[in-house]
Enzyme design. Structure first.
Site: not given
Length: 302
Positions: A154, A178, A248, A251, A274, A283
């Protein structure tokens, strides 16, 4: 009402940061949603959060739908309200959580925009050619784009990188994602060479506020997400047929091209950081959709 609840909001912000490890950006979004809810409640004569009922929450979401808010926005605000009210109940600030039966509209599953593999190559070739002028910003931009596309990290993760986070010998970068979750992400030889070139000229931008930051801005401070977005948009503007994507988008492109190349879905999940495999599965839809379009363009009986 917001002034009276300033201490409550401050406590909630501390909870999000210290206990749940949410980023500054995420905390700002959550608090903005809660303030929106409190303002709506105050307009209806509800001065205490303990007086909120499920009907009030549904009216709040309904008013946003009537105002034309996107389904994704409404879904996010519903999630923010549930998180806030659950915390308020657990900490004894309200007796019961009125959001237990709150249902928000499902988000539309939208396919993220991606570059084709040839477009990604063109973009990185353009960045390399521009870096030949040895302007440290151009050299930096090449390294930034190569690393974004090679690793799929990110933009916030990239901006937070320090020099010691990159292991050129092993071809990996240590990323803080995150929820303050650390992961190790590989990158290829082209990205490694671009980073080496950047490190060779980085000292030309170093100032008193540079610290250990890997990527720097023109004034010697740590690069920020806005500068990275500007660089990506500017370089993509020279590719007339390519979609106008931000960091993004690189990404998304990296994930799609990995899957198109035969990478395992769980490996891609690990690389992207994730928490859920379901997030990564979007994806696979991108790849199938691209395959379908190619088929329809090429097959005489499509």
């Amino acid at each position: 009402m917001l002034e009276r609840h300033a201490e409550l909001l401050h406590a909630y912000s501390r909870h999000l940061g210290a206990e749940r490890g949410r980023s500054v950006h995420t905390r700002r979004a959550y608090l903005g949603d809660v303030r929106h809810l409190l303002s709506f409640a105050a307009a209806r004569g509800i001065d205490e959060i303990g007086d909120l009922r499920i009907g009030d929450l549904r009216s709040w979401l309904g008013s946003q739908a009537d105002a034309g808010a996107a389904r994704a926005t409404i879904a996010r605000r519903a999630a923010s309200a549930r998180t806030f009210l659950r915390w308020a109940e657990h900490t004894g600030r309200i007796a019961t959580d009125p959001s237990l039966r709150l249902v928000a509209p499902k988000r539309h599953a939208s396919l993220p925009g991606v570059l084709r593999q040839g477009e990604a190559t063109e973009l990185l070739d353009l960045a390399a050619v521009r870096a030949d002028d040895e302007d440290p910003i151009h050299v930096r931009d090449r390294a930034v784009l190569e690393l974004l596309y090679a690793s799929g990290i990110r933009v916030g993760e990239l901006a937070a990188l320090d020099i010691d986070d990159v292991d050129l010998a092993q071809g990996v970068v240590r990323v803080m994602g995150k929820g303050a979750k650390e992961r190790i992400v590989p990158f290829g030889a082209p990205a490694g060479r671009a980073i080496e070139s950047w490190l060779a000229v980085r000292s030309r931008l170093v100032g008193e506020h540079s610290g250990p930051a890997l990527f720097l801005g023109r004034r010697g401070r740590r690069v920020d997400a806005r500068q990275v977005r500007s660089a990506v948009h500017e370089l993509l503007s020279h590719l007339p047929d390519a979609p106008d994507l931000g960091p993004h988008g690189l990404r998304h492109s990296a994930a799609t091209h990995l899957l198109e190349g035969g990478a395992d879905l769980r490996m891609v999940q690990e690389i992207l950081g994730h928490a859920s495999l379901a997030t990564t599965q979007i994806y696979t839809h991108v790849s199938v959709e691209r395959l379908r379009r190619s088929y329809e363009q090429a097959h005489p009986r499509a």
